[in-house]
Design an enzyme around this catalytic site. Sequence first.
Site, PDB file in Angstrom:
ATOM      1  CB  CYS A  16      -0.925   0.031   1.208  1.00  0.00           C
ATOM      2  SG  CYS A  16      -2.038  -1.353   1.262  1.00  0.00           S
ATOM      3  CB  CYS A  29      -0.807   9.317   6.739  1.00  0.00           C
ATOM      4  SG  CYS A  29      -0.513   9.005   4.995  1.00  0.00           S
TER       5      CYS A  29
END
Lengths: 146, 394
Positions: free
Chosen positions: A33, A102
């Site tokens: 990813c 994130c």
Amino acid sequence: MYSQQVMDHFINPRNVGEIEDANGVGTVGNAKCGDIMRMFLQVKDGVIEDVKFKTFGCGAAIATSSMATEMVKGKTLVEALKLSNKAVAEALGGLPPVKMHCSMLAEQAIKAAIENYLKRIPGASRTMEEAAIVEALEREPVMQEA
Amino acid sequence: MSDRIYLDNAATTQVKPEVVAAMTPFFMEIYGNPSSVHGFGRETRKVVEDSRGKLARVLNASPDEIYFTGCGTESDNWAVKGAATRSVKKGKHIITSAVEHHAVLHTCEALSKQGFEITYLPVTEQGIVQPSVLASAIRSDTTVVSVMLANNEIGTIQPVTELAAIAHEYGALFHTDAVQAVGAIPVDVKALGVDMLSLSAHKFHGPKGIGALYIKKGARIDTFMHGGAQERERRAGTENVPYIAGMGAAIELAAANMEETARRVQGMRNRMIDGLLERIPDTRLNGDRERRLPGNVNISIRYVEGESLLIALDLAGIAASSGSACTSGSLDPSHVLLAIGLPHEIAHGSLRLTLGDGNTEADVDRVLDELPRIVTRLRGMSPLYADAVALMRG
């Protein structure tokens, strides 16, 4: 697209590196990813005395790792576990919507490192508080490295 | 910090002053509608036809085979959809490649929802569509084959002449997206044998918002934009006169200097590729070394992520692009890099630097100086790099 704070933490990341004799290490995310975060903790008497990180990922991944380490340094484990991804994003002056994952990863990385620290303590030697944390973390497992 | 340098010429190019000069009169001085009968109209009609003639000459086409559009994407949409819907009596099978621009891929996806069957041809590790692969995929009900002339990410140049010949054996129309090729390498529609070819002005120092589609005489495709009788009743809408004037000037300039520019740009490209592979360990070149656009550099740098590379380069005054997921807004890295067989984690660390006419050897030096430093810094932060080093030490 990034705030000044994000750029600052990308250019001058705080607490980047490894702790040689860390007593808690957590890695989350996966290379497929495009994000991997690894947190190193030095915990003493229930307090995070030192924390460092290594991150493979985009600008936001590096900045959120850096900010998360600043936010948990010197905190007790109980306090550090309360760190939310939203608080990390807010401290950075916000993140673009596509980058919110994130901050999620940064929160998870801290949790994974704390869990790793606690699991190193034999079950019988854990304080009641530590035992409660382990139990809570086991109920809601963090996303470990795939 | 010294001046910024632009290494993203595949994204767009700087408009040349001669092009701006060619456009300027058509805003305020000469503004008639080319369809008007009066003198105002005749003046703008003239420049539209002049530009058409210039494009036709450069492409070795006839002027009445050139149709102006709003952009390269419109040309791709028109060609693929127009040919597909026109030929439904013959069949509903379309062939394209796995490395096309989204303007073709997403058009094909839209057609598949309307009942067309799409075959996506795989490519070699260098990104090449092999003619034998097309030969085994094509069928009697194939109506359109669309394969790009040069790839926008890795710069690979396709064997379009051979591919078009195979399409014609089966009575299918052949379209090529030549958006990256026109202005950079010689493009001759007769030598290529294509039925349709898309191009866009802003890739060769013309303005954004103007493109063209070459449609070979006799190639039958449905009209896409309905309305007035413009473009021989095949593409309605008042002609974008200033931009058409700009595209004409830009194609003429590109053609006049092509050989010399291509040689110079290719020299810089080779020096950049060799220099980066030599200075940065665990780096690979993506795409074919020889069959490659003169200005394209595309490398994958292991253990670092593309977006952080781009930001660090931008801070150093260098503009580039990447095929990493983080720059596309999706979760997956570039479909082109995956199609050439790169694992996700290596595709995430890709970097595209595209040189053009405006670049100099000093720009190459700057990249060769800055990039290795940036990579060292980012690898120093990367847990993947730490693991790889630990593994090597045993």
